[in-house]
Structures are given as structure tokens and as C-alpha cells.
Write a protein that holds these residues in place. Structure first.
Motif, short mmCIF file in Angstrom:
data_model
loop_
_atom_site.label_atom_id
_atom_site.label_comp_id
_atom_site.label_asym_id
_atom_site.label_seq_id
_atom_site.Cartn_x
_atom_site.Cartn_y
_atom_site.Cartn_z
N PRO A 147 42.94 37.85 43.05
CA PRO A 147 43.48 36.88 42.09
C PRO A 147 44.79 37.40 41.49
CG PRO A 147 41.64 38.07 41.13
CD PRO A 147 41.70 38.46 42.58
N GLN A 148 45.46 36.57 40.76
CA GLN A 148 46.75 36.98 40.19
C GLN A 148 46.58 38.20 39.29
OE1 GLN A 148 48.97 33.87 38.28
NE2 GLN A 148 50.38 35.29 37.28
N GLY A 149 47.44 39.18 39.53
CA GLY A 149 47.37 40.41 38.76
C GLY A 149 47.57 41.61 39.66
N ALA A 161 50.16 40.86 30.81
CA ALA A 161 48.72 40.72 31.02
C ALA A 161 48.04 40.42 29.69
CB ALA A 161 48.14 41.98 31.63
N CYS A 212 43.10 47.56 36.09
CA CYS A 212 43.18 46.18 36.59
C CYS A 212 43.71 45.28 35.48
CB CYS A 212 41.80 45.68 37.03
SG CYS A 212 40.94 46.76 38.20
N ASP A 213 44.61 44.37 35.85
CA ASP A 213 45.15 43.44 34.87
C ASP A 213 45.29 42.06 35.49
OD1 ASP A 213 47.95 42.89 35.91
OD2 ASP A 213 48.11 45.05 35.68
N ASN A 214 45.53 41.07 34.65
CA ASN A 214 45.75 39.69 35.11
C ASN A 214 47.19 39.27 34.84
OD1 ASN A 214 45.65 39.59 32.35
ND2 ASN A 214 44.31 37.79 32.23
#
Length: 484
Positions: A138-140, A40, A58-60
Motif C-alpha cells: 500500500p502507499q507508504g 506520514a 513502516c509509514d503511510n
């Protein structure tokens, strides 16, 4: 019938949670490390009431497929290692596969993840599967922890105050921001942004966010390299210190650890310069071959062991000592000799004037007199230079007496200077012995007294303000205990 029985998964996970999950900061640690391992570049941490109400990370990063999201709740399920050889070549922060099932056994665990297409959500509550569904994401990965330790009253009972628990979380996020300056961290507490980094990879910027710009300017770069070790980071100058060793931060392959040997080596290098109860601020990352370090010492992974520990200790000590010696931080104190050079008048070109105020005559019938009216002012000296023909007279401040004064001025001609301190002068009335430093102080006193006579100086700020800089993690504790 035998006495030994196989424990079920929920009970075994609770036992593992006793080592892995000690407090809310332990939960944040495990979840943030998983986000970093997922590559991330941005990690947001949301905390409510010190983590006792809610923790959300939360992370991407890369995200997980639904099959991996289901499997990650099983004990010893991990994507970090595959065989025993990988155990001696650990390049990730996590590898045990105990964190997620341990946390899920003592909380309500809501996992939402996506690899970039359709998202997937799964919920566990106190180790038991609840539900799963498809979601838009979304991606993550987003993980929300609530009701932490609700099924473990003994652990819940010994949690500290809200500020103390959040201070531990804040301190850990700061350490991870120092270890990974290329990752943008955002920490929120009760919907308020407390700490953030921009993720531009500048370690000095992260130090400035933690300790302030003034401290960041007082840091010295450190770079050491041998065949086995490469050490990079920053160490503080000797005029920047703290009262705790907690600011001696050591990293091993960008993993935050508490290695006593490294900390003692740094502290020993500073001992000739700092008082016994003062410690430096350092951020030191030790790059070492994974085969030469063992991180599988404790479930929290905060302790490591080096195969060449003594070589590393000597390298750190000598490197820090040499770095400090290269910077001249000696304070140049003024002594009598330097003061004489600064304040050395030219006797053949100097004279000064003495002013004597007239003492007013009080009426005979007046029986009580204010004490201030009986005080005779001390003479006021004014230096003169014969070359420029300029006379600088500083009038003394008027006493409460309202009568008109007519000061008498008489010149005293300086003849000789003794010990760089006393002047001997003369005029028609006799010889005078003048302490030139006291005279100059009197001149300054009368000048500023007259200049600020119209101001109320009963309360005024310090000429040089005292500034105390603390990381927010320490400031929260100070706020909590300031009334004790």
C-alpha cells in the motif's frame, strides 16, 4: 606519483556513518524523520533485541517512485533542498542526503516503497547493490535494517546492553511523539507493543502516555509570542519534578534539539522553587523563522544556533517565571495557632471521664509473673458534651489477664484551659492536670486497637502509598540495574 587519492563511495559512506549512525537509535531517528518528511500520519517502529537484530520502520507517507528509490542510496541525494538558498530556509527534518547511504553501508538495507500503485523493492548490503524487484505494498514506505554494524566490529563492540539500546530508541520515539502529536506512533520491541499515541493532535494526551495521568494534570500551559518567536507547550507545577534535566524537552520548529541556552533558561526560572537536584518536566516548542536559526551545525541535527539567542533566553525565562507566579502552590502548613482553633473545647459545656482498670490479685504461691501482667494501663479519657446528654465511652483493650475487670469511673470537671493545650479539672478527690492532645491520642489509640484487635497487623500497606512514575525508557534501565 601523488599521495592524495579519491576515496570510493563505500569507504566514504562508512566514514559518514561514523557521524550519522552512532547506535541503533540513530538509525531509528533518521528513518522516522524521513517518514515525517514524507507527510506520514502513522509510523510503526519494530525493534528486535534493542535494534541489534532488526529495525523496521513502516509509514503511510507519500512513498517513492522506483527512480527515486534507486537514487536515494547515492550520497548527497535528497528531495529536501535544491540550492544554497534552501539551506537557509530549511522546513524539513532531513536535508543532507547522507542518512540512507550511511546506514546502508553498515547494514543490510531492505527498502520497499509505493506511491499508491505498484510497489518497488530494492536491497543493499554493506553499501553494495544486491537486488530489486516489484512488490505489492500500500502507499507508504517500509525499511528493514538487519545485521547492523556487522562489518564494523569496533562499533559493534561498544554497543551497550539490549535494554540500554532500546531505552535510547524509546526515548527518541517519545520525543518525536511530543513534537508531532498529530502523528500516530507505535513502538514494538520483540513483537510487544511498548508505546503508542493516537495521533489526535492533543499534546497533553501524549504527555499522559509518557508520564502518567497524574503528571499530565499537573502541567501548566505556556504560550509566549513576540515578533520573532512563538513559544507553546506545557510546563510542570513546582510539586512535580524529576532528578534529571532529560525531561526538559525543547523543540525548534517541531525538531527535537538539545539547546543548552533554552534548557538553562527554563531551569533558572524553576530554581527559586525546586531543590538543587530536582528539575521540572517541560515540553516547549519554539516557532521561529528558519532564517533566524541554523540547524546545519552537526550531522545529527541535535544542535541549533539562533541569531537572537539572548532575546529568546529572556523570553523563555520571563515567560516561565510569570506562568509559575500565576499559580498559588504554597503549602499551608498547620501551626500552633491553627491547631488551637481546630481543637478548642467549650469549657463550660465539657467534662470527661477517667477509667482505671482494676489490678488483679495474683496467687501468693506463684513465683513467676509475666511482665505484661504487671503493666498498669494508662487512663483512658472520654470527652462528654452536656447539651446532647450523650456519653461516648471507649473501652480499653483487654490485656492477657483473663480476670473480669470492673473499671472505676469518676468524672472530672474541667475548670480552665492553659495555652490551648492543658486542662485543669477537679472532683471530690482533688485537682487534675490533663494534656488534652495526649488524651485525644490515647482515645484514638484505644479505639483503633480494639477495632482491629482481630486482624493480623504484623504487615500492612502504607496509609498513603508511595508512587513512582517513570517513562518506559527510564524504567527499562531501572529493571536492568535493580539488582546492583
Amino acid at each position: 606519483m601523488g599521495k592524495i587519492r579519491q576515496l570510493d563511495d563505500i569507504l566514504s559512506n562508512k566514514i559518514a556513518a561514523g557521524e550519522v549512525v552512532e547506535r541503533p537509535s540513530s538509525v531509528v531517528k533518521e528513518l522516522v524523520e524521513n517518514s515525517i518528511d514524507a507527510k506520514a500520519s502513522k509510523i510503526d517502529v519494530f525493534i528486535e533485541d534493542g535494534g541489534m537484530q532488526k529495525i523496521k520502520v513502516c509509514d503511510n507517507g507519500e512513498g517513492m517512485e522506483p527512480v527515486d528509490a534507486r537514487l536515494c542510496f547515492s550520497r548527497h541525494a535528497t528531495s529536501k533542498i535544491k540550492d544554497d538558498q534552501d539551506l537557509f530556509n530549511i522546513m524539513t527534518l532531513g536535508f543532507r542526503g547522507e542518512a540512507i547511504p550511511s546506514i546502508a553501508s553498515v547494514s543490510r538495507f531492505d527498502l520497499r516503497t509505493s506511491t499508491g500503485s505498484q510497489g518497488f523493492s530494492i536491497v543493499y548490503e554493506f553499501g553494495k547493490y544486491q537486488s530489486e524487484s516489484v512488490c505489492d505494498l500500500p502507499q507508504g514506505t517500509q525499511i528493514t535494517i538487519t545485521r547492523l554494524f556487522q562489518n564494523v566490529p569496533a562499533r559493534l563492540k561498544y554497543l551497550k546492553s539490549v535494554n540500554s539500546e532500546f531505552a535510547a530508541i524509546h526515548q527518541y520515539v517519545e520525543r518525536m511523539a511530543l513534537a508531532f502529536p498529530h502523528i500516530a506512533f507505535h513502538l514494538y520491541h520483540n513483537d510487544k507493543l511498548i508505546f503508542q499515541t493516537n495521533g489526535k493532535g492533543q499534546l497533553l494526551e501524549v504527555i499522559a502516555n509518557m508520564y502518567g495521568i497524574a503528571t499530565a494534570k499537573n502541567m501548566l500551559p505556556l504560550h509566549l509570542q513576540t515578533d520573532e518567536f512563538t513559544i507553546d507547550g506545557y510546563i510542570s507545577k513546582i510539586d512535580t519534578s524529576r532528578a534529571s534535566k532529560a525531561n526538559i524537552i525543547t523543540l525548534v520548529n517541531h525538531r527535537y534539539v538539545k539547546n543548552v541556552m533554552s534548557i538553562d533558561a527554563i531551569n533558572t526560572a524553576y530554581r527559586p522553587y525546586l531543590a538543587d537536584n530536582r528539575y521540572p518536566i517541560t515540553v516547549v516548542n519554539i516557532e521561529v523563522d528558519p532564517y533566524l536559526v541554523d540547524v546545519n551545525v552537526h550531522p545529527s541535527k541535535l544542535e541549533v544556533r539562533f541569531s537572537k539567542e539572548y532575546e529568546l533566553r529572556d523570553l523563555i525565562y520571563n515567560g516561565v517565571s510569570d506562568t509559575l507566579k500565576q499559580v498559588n502552590l504554597t503549602y499551608q502548613a498547620k501551626n500552633k495557632e491553627t491547631e488551637r482553633e481546630v481543637f478548642k473545647p467549650q469549657l463550660d459545656q465539657m467534662s470527661f471521664t477517667i477509667e482505671e482498670p482494676v489490678i488483679p490479685v495474683l496467687p501468693v504461691e506463684e513465683k513467676t509473673v509475666d511482665i505484661q501482667e504487671k503493666i498498669i494501663q494508662e487512663p483512658v479519657f472520654t470527652y462528654q458534651n452536656h447539651d446532647d446528654k450523650k456519653q461516648e465511652n471507649i473501652e480499653s483493650v483487654t490485656q492477657p489477664i483473663q480476670e473480669q475487670r470492673k473499671p472505676l469511673k469518676e468524672k472530672i470537671y474541667a475548670k480552665v484551659q492553659i495555652h490551648g493545650t492543658y486542662l485543669i479539672g477537679e472532683n471530690e478527690k482533688g485537682m487534675y492536670l490533663v494534656d488534652q492532645h495526649a488524651a485525644q491520642e490515647r482515645i484514638n489509640y484505644e479505639y483503633y486497637k480494639d477495632k482491629f484487635a482481630h486482624l493480623d497487623l504484623t504487615m500492612q500497606p502504607l496509609l498513603v502509598p508511595l508512587q513512582f512514575e517513570y517513562p518506559m525508557s527510564e524504567f527499562l534501565i531501572l529493571e536492568e540495574r535493580k539488582n546492583f
